[in-house]
Design an enzyme around this catalytic site. Structure first.
Site, short mmCIF file in Angstrom:
data_model
loop_
_atom_site.label_atom_id
_atom_site.label_comp_id
_atom_site.label_asym_id
_atom_site.label_seq_id
_atom_site.Cartn_x
_atom_site.Cartn_y
_atom_site.Cartn_z
N LYS A 52 0.84 -1.20 0.00
CA LYS A 52 0.00 0.00 0.00
C LYS A 52 0.88 1.25 0.00
O LYS A 52 0.60 2.21 -0.71
CB LYS A 52 -0.94 -0.02 1.21
CG LYS A 52 -2.05 -1.04 1.03
CD LYS A 52 -2.85 -1.32 2.28
CE LYS A 52 -3.80 -2.50 2.03
NZ LYS A 52 -4.55 -2.93 3.21
N GLN A 96 -4.81 -1.73 9.33
CA GLN A 96 -4.67 -3.05 8.71
C GLN A 96 -5.30 -4.13 9.61
O GLN A 96 -4.96 -4.23 10.79
CB GLN A 96 -3.18 -3.34 8.46
CG GLN A 96 -2.91 -4.64 7.72
CD GLN A 96 -3.47 -4.65 6.30
OE1 GLN A 96 -3.35 -3.70 5.54
NE2 GLN A 96 -4.11 -5.75 5.93
N ASP A 119 -11.28 2.47 3.58
CA ASP A 119 -11.57 1.03 3.40
C ASP A 119 -13.07 0.79 3.19
O ASP A 119 -13.48 -0.29 2.77
CB ASP A 119 -11.12 0.25 4.64
CG ASP A 119 -9.78 -0.44 4.42
OD1 ASP A 119 -9.44 -0.72 3.26
OD2 ASP A 119 -9.09 -0.72 5.42
#
Ligand code: NDP
Length: 280
Positions: A52, A96, A119
């Protein structure tokens, strides 16, 4: 021969478009900024976070990295998120997953400001998706829509069967396909006659988490098959939830693993970051 849906090429296209958007937007010196939080040292999560950060660098998104020890408490993590929510420079926050035991994922997700939830996991963004309002959409399902559209696969009016009902893939996928006017069926571990139901699909989307479970018996001749699964076999070879060699000859189009859905997730995350910046 089926059309092999090239997620690598399509994700590159999306990243290049993001890069161009950032170049235009950052003419006044301001750039999008993504805060990435990793708790503990799970090897797979460390690799994902690294990828990422690399994608951010390519596109011109500033990334702030917070690597916290396994012993971090929930309160410490929530305090960091609240600080980043207030930080005007930061327009995307990513924690994460999975998180170490003792930290409640739902609480963490709910603490991220919906306006920075790149997200698309916050209940407010999920609710917006459900009622057709604009908001951040979970990256993997959003990436699948892009794969289909950019491969010129028609969705409207098609029978779509999704196997899997997780909050991050199956459920948002069903809402997105509905938004695109498909007729949607969602299957799960209690579905009866799974083979028969799957065989109804013009577009079959598989997110089960079981290596090569879906064989040709589940697939209608000429269907489009999207394989979300990703598994590392012995010898490090990757495979999906679909038995590719068995299924591919019966499809009109199929995603490979690797190189199908996988690369789209990061591309759509980048797209969400740029969108968040544009909306400020
Ligand atoms: P989950 O484990 O959260 O969900 C799996 C779903 O499959 C559940 O709804 C479960 O049903 C259903 N299921 C399990 N076994 C069966 C069965 N035998 N028959 C029918 N349905 C079944 O997985 P995720 O959605 O998070 O991920 C699915 C796969 O996609 C995994 O391989 C994961 O690694 C991969 N993935 C890939 C991503 C990418 O970027 N390419 C991103 C996210 C995930 P029930 O609800 O009844 O338990």
């Amino acid at each position: 021969m089926p059309q092999i849906i090239d997620g690598k090429a399509i994700s590159q296209m999306i990243k290049d478009e993001c890069r161009e958007r950032v170049a235009v937007l950052s003419a006044d010196g301001k750039v999008p900024c993504l805060a990435v939080i990793l708790v503990g040292n799970d090897p797979a999560s460390t690799v994902y976070v690294g990828n990422k950060k690399k994608a951010c660098e390519y596109i011109g998104i500033k990334s702030l990295s917070y690597e916290l020890p396994e012993t971090t408490t929930e309160e410490e993590l929530l305090a960091l998120i609240r600080k980043l929510n207030e930080d005007e420079e930061v327009n995307g926050i990513l924690v994460q997953l999975p998180l170490p035991a003792g930290i409640n994922e739902d609480t963490v997700i709910k603490t991220i400001s919906p306006a920075k939830d790149v997200d698309g996991f916050h209940p407010e963004n999920v609710g917006k998706l459900c009622i057709g309002q604009p908001g951040f959409v979970s990256c993997t399902p959003a990436g699948i829509i892009e794969l289909l559209k950019r491969s010129n696969i028609e969705i409207e009016g098609k029978e779509c069967v999704i196997i899997g009902r997780s909050n991050i893939v199956g459920k948002p996928m069903s809402l997105l396909m509905l938004r695109e006017n498909a007729t949607v069926t969602v299957c799960h571990s209690r579905t009866k006659n799974l083979k028969e139901v799957a065989k109804r699909a013009d577009i079959l989307i598989v997110a089960i988490g079981k290596p090569r479970m879906i064989t040709a018996e589940y697939v209608k001749e000429g269907a489009v098959v999207i394989d979300v699964g990703i598994h590392r076999l012995e010898g490090k070879k990757l495979c999906g939830d679909v038995d590719y060699d068995d299924v591919a000859p019966h499809t009109s189009a199929i995603t490979p693993v690797p190189g199908g859905v996988g690369p789209m997730t990061i591309a759509m995350l980048m797209n969400n970051c740029v969108e968040g910046f544009e909306k400020r």
